[in-house]
Enzyme design. Sequence first.
Site, PDB file in Angstrom:
ATOM      1  N   ALA A  81       0.853  -1.177   0.000  1.00 18.41           N
ATOM      2  CA  ALA A  81       0.000   0.000   0.000  1.00 18.41           C
ATOM      3  C   ALA A  81       0.893   1.233   0.000  1.00 18.41           C
ATOM      4  CB  ALA A  81      -0.893  -0.018   1.228  1.00 18.41           C
ATOM      5  N   GLY A 124       0.682  -5.167   0.828  1.00 15.40           N
ATOM      6  CA  GLY A 124      -0.495  -5.249  -0.033  1.00 15.40           C
ATOM      7  C   GLY A 124      -0.170  -5.829  -1.406  1.00 15.40           C
ATOM      8  N   GLU A 127      -0.294  -9.456  -0.884  1.00 12.27           N
ATOM      9  CA  GLU A 127      -1.710  -9.799  -0.677  1.00 12.27           C
ATOM     10  C   GLU A 127      -2.475  -9.790  -2.007  1.00 12.27           C
ATOM     11  OE1 GLU A 127      -2.091  -6.766   2.323  1.00 12.27           O
ATOM     12  OE2 GLU A 127      -2.403  -8.266   3.866  1.00 12.27           O
ATOM     13  N   GLU A 147       4.795  -5.277   7.091  1.00 11.92           N
ATOM     14  CA  GLU A 147       4.005  -4.263   7.802  1.00 11.92           C
ATOM     15  C   GLU A 147       4.481  -4.038   9.237  1.00 11.92           C
ATOM     16  OE1 GLU A 147       2.744  -6.581   5.774  1.00 11.92           O
ATOM     17  OE2 GLU A 147       0.995  -5.830   4.698  1.00 11.92           O
TER      18      GLU A 147
END
Length: 284
Positions: A81, A124, A127, A147
Amino acid sequence: MHRCHTLKYEVQGAAFEYIITAKKGKNSNVGLIQLNRPKVLNALCNGLIMELNQALEAFEEDPAVGAIVLTGGEKAFAAGADIKEMQSHTFQDCYSGRFLSHWDRLTRVKKPIIAAVNGYALGGGCELAMMCDIIYAGEKAQFGQPEILIGTIPEWHAQQPSAPAGAGGTQRLTRAVGKSLAMEMVLTGDRISAQDAKQAGLVSKIFPVETVVEEAIQCAEKIASSSKIITAMAKESVNAAFEMTLAEGVKLEKKLFYSTFATDDQKEGMAAFVEKRKANFKDQ
Ligand code: CO8
């Protein structure tokens, strides 16, 4: 920021800022989506996710497209992200769904999606790859959930409790590679190589960096040559294994198997076998 004006990279008239799209394969039946923010290693900003969803929806609706390939650049599939966009968010922003609330559109696409991963697939980005149905990796790809190093965790999104709505860093990763490796990755932020990812079952095949996208397109072409309706049922059935108990999953599988007999393509497929010819599926 790179803006793409080239007509061949447009989906249904929409020019994109953060992604590039094209139709690939001998029969133009593969939808290719390339994440395209190379200066920030394809960090997943809100605009990119919105464009990705738009492209996915266009390919989902295009009757000529039978499978989709999602890729990034040579250095990064996606480094997670967009931290700069995310850093000032409040709990209220996240909880109310104002932050990346539509990121999981990909998990509701019925057509198969192959991630072709080169370089970093982090946070992300990892993911997003795991939300795809098949992962092909370039031999220098690296997967990780870092993260913890920036004071957060792989995202679990509880906005729609009834829907399978998590980015999945703690959930899909654990199902894919088992508890010990998932825990190690999530708690240390350490990355794993393409080779380790293959050994752990996270990716199905590894290719040289330059050929991984082409190989993914070839696999997508093969998938697209079968009946689209039967392919969607097969995908739904495999995905049920992640959401249901064995008894529930087997029951769904049986219902879907029975359903295939309501299609013209089951009749055509079996007739073609008996008549020793190639099946001519009509996606009906
Ligand atoms: N967000 C924003 N910018 C980024 C990101 C990111 N995730 N990753 C890299 N960049 C930018 C850098 O800031 C840098 O920009 P600038 O040149 O303007 O300074 C540029 O990309 C190049 O990066 P580096 O100079 O750092 O390149 P290096 O080769 O030295 O390092 C790394 C590469 C190791 C990948 C490093 O960039 C890095 O550690 N990036 C952050 C990785 C990370 O922590 N990812 C997890 C983010 S949190 C998350 O993803 C939560 C998921 C939420 C759900 C999302 C669902 C879609």
